[in-house]
Motif scaffolding. Structure first.
Motif, PDB file in Angstrom:
ATOM      1  N   SER A 221      -6.837  -1.390   5.865  1.00 30.81           N
ATOM      2  CA  SER A 221      -6.634  -2.237   7.032  1.00 30.81           C
ATOM      3  C   SER A 221      -6.387  -3.675   6.603  1.00 30.81           C
ATOM      4  N   LEU A 222      -5.609  -4.389   7.416  1.00 32.95           N
ATOM      5  CA  LEU A 222      -5.364  -5.810   7.152  1.00 32.95           C
ATOM      6  C   LEU A 222      -6.277  -6.708   7.991  1.00 32.95           C
ATOM      7  N   ASP A 223      -7.346  -6.154   8.495  1.00 35.65           N
ATOM      8  CA  ASP A 223      -8.310  -6.943   9.262  1.00 35.65           C
ATOM      9  C   ASP A 223      -9.083  -7.874   8.326  1.00 35.65           C
ATOM     10  N   ASP A 224      -9.118  -9.184   8.642  1.00 32.85           N
ATOM     11  CA  ASP A 224      -9.771 -10.170   7.769  1.00 32.85           C
ATOM     12  C   ASP A 224     -11.289 -10.091   7.809  1.00 32.85           C
ATOM     13  N   ASP A 225     -11.844  -9.552   8.887  1.00 31.71           N
ATOM     14  CA  ASP A 225     -13.293  -9.596   9.069  1.00 31.71           C
ATOM     15  C   ASP A 225     -14.003  -8.306   8.699  1.00 31.71           C
ATOM     16  N   SER A 226     -13.254  -7.274   8.358  1.00 31.68           N
ATOM     17  CA  SER A 226     -13.889  -6.002   8.002  1.00 31.68           C
ATOM     18  C   SER A 226     -13.032  -5.284   6.972  1.00 31.68           C
ATOM     19  N   GLU A 227     -13.542  -4.203   6.452  1.00 27.61           N
ATOM     20  CA  GLU A 227     -12.807  -3.428   5.450  1.00 27.61           C
ATOM     21  C   GLU A 227     -12.739  -1.969   5.858  1.00 27.61           C
ATOM     22  N   SER A 228     -11.527  -1.442   5.865  1.00 27.26           N
ATOM     23  CA  SER A 228     -11.292  -0.016   6.102  1.00 27.26           C
ATOM     24  C   SER A 228     -10.286   0.433   5.052  1.00 27.26           C
ATOM     25  N   LYS A 229     -10.676   1.403   4.247  1.00 30.40           N
ATOM     26  CA  LYS A 229      -9.851   1.770   3.108  1.00 30.40           C
ATOM     27  C   LYS A 229     -10.067   3.230   2.752  1.00 30.40           C
ATOM     28  N   THR A 230      -8.997   3.918   2.401  1.00 29.99           N
ATOM     29  CA  THR A 230      -9.109   5.285   1.918  1.00 29.99           C
ATOM     30  C   THR A 230      -8.027   5.544   0.887  1.00 29.99           C
ATOM     31  N   GLN A 231      -8.308   6.441  -0.049  1.00 31.31           N
ATOM     32  CA  GLN A 231      -7.370   6.767  -1.120  1.00 31.31           C
ATOM     33  C   GLN A 231      -7.082   8.255  -1.107  1.00 31.31           C
ATOM     34  N   VAL A 232      -5.811   8.588  -1.306  1.00 33.05           N
ATOM     35  CA  VAL A 232      -5.383   9.976  -1.394  1.00 33.05           C
ATOM     36  C   VAL A 232      -4.764  10.190  -2.772  1.00 33.05           C
ATOM     37  N   ASP A 233      -5.272  11.155  -3.519  1.00 27.55           N
ATOM     38  CA  ASP A 233      -4.725  11.458  -4.838  1.00 27.55           C
ATOM     39  C   ASP A 233      -3.515  12.374  -4.684  1.00 27.55           C
ATOM     40  N   ILE A 234      -2.392  11.910  -5.176  1.00 30.19           N
ATOM     41  CA  ILE A 234      -1.140  12.663  -5.076  1.00 30.19           C
ATOM     42  C   ILE A 234      -0.173  12.129  -6.126  1.00 30.19           C
ATOM     43  N   ASP A 235       0.545  13.004  -6.785  1.00 26.37           N
ATOM     44  CA  ASP A 235       1.521  12.585  -7.788  1.00 26.37           C
ATOM     45  C   ASP A 235       2.822  12.186  -7.100  1.00 26.37           C
ATOM     46  N   LEU A 236       3.311  10.983  -7.447  1.00 27.32           N
ATOM     47  CA  LEU A 236       4.546  10.464  -6.869  1.00 27.32           C
ATOM     48  C   LEU A 236       5.571  10.178  -7.964  1.00 27.32           C
ATOM     49  N   PRO A 237       6.851  10.402  -7.680  1.00 30.65           N
ATOM     50  CA  PRO A 237       7.897  10.191  -8.698  1.00 30.65           C
ATOM     51  C   PRO A 237       8.320   8.721  -8.783  1.00 30.65           C
ATOM     52  N   ILE A 238       7.367   7.830  -9.093  1.00 30.58           N
ATOM     53  CA  ILE A 238       7.670   6.406  -9.175  1.00 30.58           C
ATOM     54  C   ILE A 238       7.154   5.851 -10.493  1.00 30.58           C
ATOM     55  N   ASP A 239       7.817   4.829 -10.991  1.00 28.21           N
ATOM     56  CA  ASP A 239       7.418   4.190 -12.244  1.00 28.21           C
ATOM     57  C   ASP A 239       6.495   3.004 -12.006  1.00 28.21           C
ATOM     58  N   ASP A 240       6.784   2.245 -10.946  1.00 32.33           N
ATOM     59  CA  ASP A 240       6.022   1.036 -10.663  1.00 32.33           C
ATOM     60  C   ASP A 240       5.269   1.178  -9.346  1.00 32.33           C
ATOM     61  N   SER A 241       4.132   0.525  -9.252  1.00 32.42           N
ATOM     62  CA  SER A 241       3.395   0.481  -7.998  1.00 32.42           C
ATOM     63  C   SER A 241       4.086  -0.472  -7.027  1.00 32.42           C
ATOM     64  N   PHE A 242       4.064  -0.135  -5.765  1.00 35.03           N
ATOM     65  CA  PHE A 242       4.586  -1.042  -4.744  1.00 35.03           C
ATOM     66  C   PHE A 242       3.857  -0.769  -3.444  1.00 35.03           C
ATOM     67  N   TYR A 243       4.044  -1.639  -2.474  1.00 34.24           N
ATOM     68  CA  TYR A 243       3.287  -1.510  -1.232  1.00 34.24           C
ATOM     69  C   TYR A 243       4.158  -1.843  -0.031  1.00 34.24           C
ATOM     70  N   ILE A 244       3.663  -1.422   1.127  1.00 31.32           N
ATOM     71  CA  ILE A 244       4.250  -1.848   2.394  1.00 31.32           C
ATOM     72  C   ILE A 244       3.108  -2.319   3.290  1.00 31.32           C
ATOM     73  N   ALA A 245       3.351  -3.358   4.042  1.00 30.26           N
ATOM     74  CA  ALA A 245       2.413  -3.813   5.070  1.00 30.26           C
ATOM     75  C   ALA A 245       3.141  -3.688   6.399  1.00 30.26           C
ATOM     76  N   VAL A 246       2.481  -3.074   7.385  1.00 30.19           N
ATOM     77  CA  VAL A 246       3.217  -2.709   8.587  1.00 30.19           C
ATOM     78  C   VAL A 246       2.255  -2.489   9.749  1.00 30.19           C
ATOM     79  N   ASN A 247       2.783  -2.608  10.952  1.00 28.39           N
ATOM     80  CA  ASN A 247       2.047  -2.169  12.133  1.00 28.39           C
ATOM     81  C   ASN A 247       2.060  -0.646  12.128  1.00 28.39           C
ATOM     82  N   SER A 248       0.896  -0.044  12.050  1.00 26.49           N
ATOM     83  CA  SER A 248       0.804   1.413  11.906  1.00 26.49           C
ATOM     84  C   SER A 248       1.432   2.166  13.081  1.00 26.49           C
ATOM     85  N   LYS A 249       1.511   1.516  14.239  1.00 26.65           N
ATOM     86  CA  LYS A 249       2.094   2.170  15.416  1.00 26.65           C
ATOM     87  C   LYS A 249       3.518   2.630  15.137  1.00 26.65           C
ATOM     88  N   TYR A 250       4.272   1.845  14.355  1.00 26.89           N
ATOM     89  CA  TYR A 250       5.660   2.195  14.093  1.00 26.89           C
ATOM     90  C   TYR A 250       5.759   3.488  13.287  1.00 26.89           C
TER      91      TYR A 250
END
Length: 356
Positions: A285-314
């Protein structure tokens, strides 16, 4: 005018007319429903000039030909309070009388001759399209149609008829949704349908229907209903330039994994950051006052780490419209638009730009 009809039938039809009434001005004739008995059928109409709907009902008895108008909201309120039995409608002394056993109501009418005319379909072009495909396509893009945008064309959905396919397009400037069907025989054209009309078409038509249009109006009709809407006069943005020609990374992910993980971390804040690594995905979560986080282990065909920040509704809107168990997601780099695809349906989402 006089006829007898079952409560269940008339309630269904009058309810379907409500979205097309002018409810802002009860003195206007467009706040009324038009009713006419002709050739053993009951014809019911409702319009606010921008949209309109007509229904034809044959299941009536004890009839006398004629026509009337009646306030649509008041009529529905009365029908809903009556018992599940036959109801008699009759025009007496310029009033519409509604009777069921010992209950009797009298409602004023306007001159039915002055009720607005509906669109003449004789000179309209026919859109050769499978109705189920049409409904499914506009349903997918409906969440991306904007509301109250000063650029009026964005408050509707574009039907872009090309030589080989028909694209259905919507954007609220934060995302672009495009669904497509094969074009069988239609000439190339573009029309923009208002959002409200898009929603009402999905309610009224669940099976085969005829679709006709010109530069001003769209008409959809089947055996029971005929619906029309005025089209939005404007130029839709050049959406095709937003669709990437190539992607640095593109891979499939289980739909259920995305939905479960996103819903888990968005109980407080809808804006999220998703980080893709070669052996896991981190949702937070991008909430400044709290923390919500989860990790899913899965193999991905990528060389570098990258991220997206987005409104989850979309993302959730896209996933709710998909049919396959896996969806395709594509990127070029962090803080750039990303691509979601399910067969003939894509969504391009603008990210929330974060400081690296």
């Amino acid at each position: 005018m006089k006829f007898t009809i079952s409560k269940s039938v008339i309630e269904t039809i009058v309810s379907s007319m409500q979205p097309f009434l002018n409810k802002k001005d009860s003195s206007a004739i467009t706040s009324h429903i038009y009713m006419e008995v002709l050739n053993s059928n009951l014809i019911i109409k409702s319009t606010d000039y921008e949209m309109g709907c007509q229904a034809v009902v044959s299941d009536i008895k004890d009839i006398i030909d004629g026509k009337s108008t009646v306030n649509g909201s008041n009529l529905l309120n009365i029908i809903r309070r009556l018992k599940d039995d036959d109801i008699i409608f009759e025009v007496i002394d310029n009033n519409l009388n509604i009777k069921q056993k010992r209950s009797n109501f009298k409602l004023p009418m306007y001159n039915a001759q002055e009720y607005p005319q509906f669109v003449d379909t004789q000179n309209l072009k026919t859109l050769d399209i499978n109705t189920i495909g049409l409904i499914n396509s506009i349903k997918k893009i409906t969440p991306a149609i904007d509301n109250n945008n000063p650029k009026f064309e964005l408050n509707g959905a574009l039907i872009d008829i090309k030589s080989q396919k028909i694209n259905f397009v919507a954007t609220d400037t934060r995302r672009l949704a495009v669904s497509n069907l094969e074009n069988i025989s239609n000439e190339e054209s573009q029309i923009i349908i208002p959002k409200k009309a898009i929603i009402e078409i999905q309610k009224l038509f669940l099976d085969e229907a005829k679709v006709s249009y010109d530069d001003t109006n769209l008409v959809v009709s089947n055996k029971q209903y005929s619906f029309f809407t005025k089209l939005i006069n404007g130029k839709f943005p050049d959406y095709e330039r937003i669709i990437p020609n190539s992607l640095k990374y593109s891979f499939d992910l289980p739909k259920s994994l995305l939905i479960e993980s996103i819903k888990l971390v968005t109980s407080i804040e809808s804006k999220i950051k998703i980080t893709f690594n070669n052996d896991n995905i981190i949702f937070e979560s991008l909430d400044d006052d709290s923390e919500s986080k989860t990790q899913v282990d899965i193999d991905l065909p990528i060389d570098d780490s990258f991220y997206i920040a987005v409104n989850s509704k979309y993302i959730l809107d896209f996933l709710s419209s998909t049919t396959k168990e896996k969806v395709n997601i594509g990127f070029n780099e962090s803080n750039m638009p990303f691509y979601l695809e399910d067969k003939n349906f894509i969504t391009i989402v603008m990210p929330i730009v974060l400081d690296k």
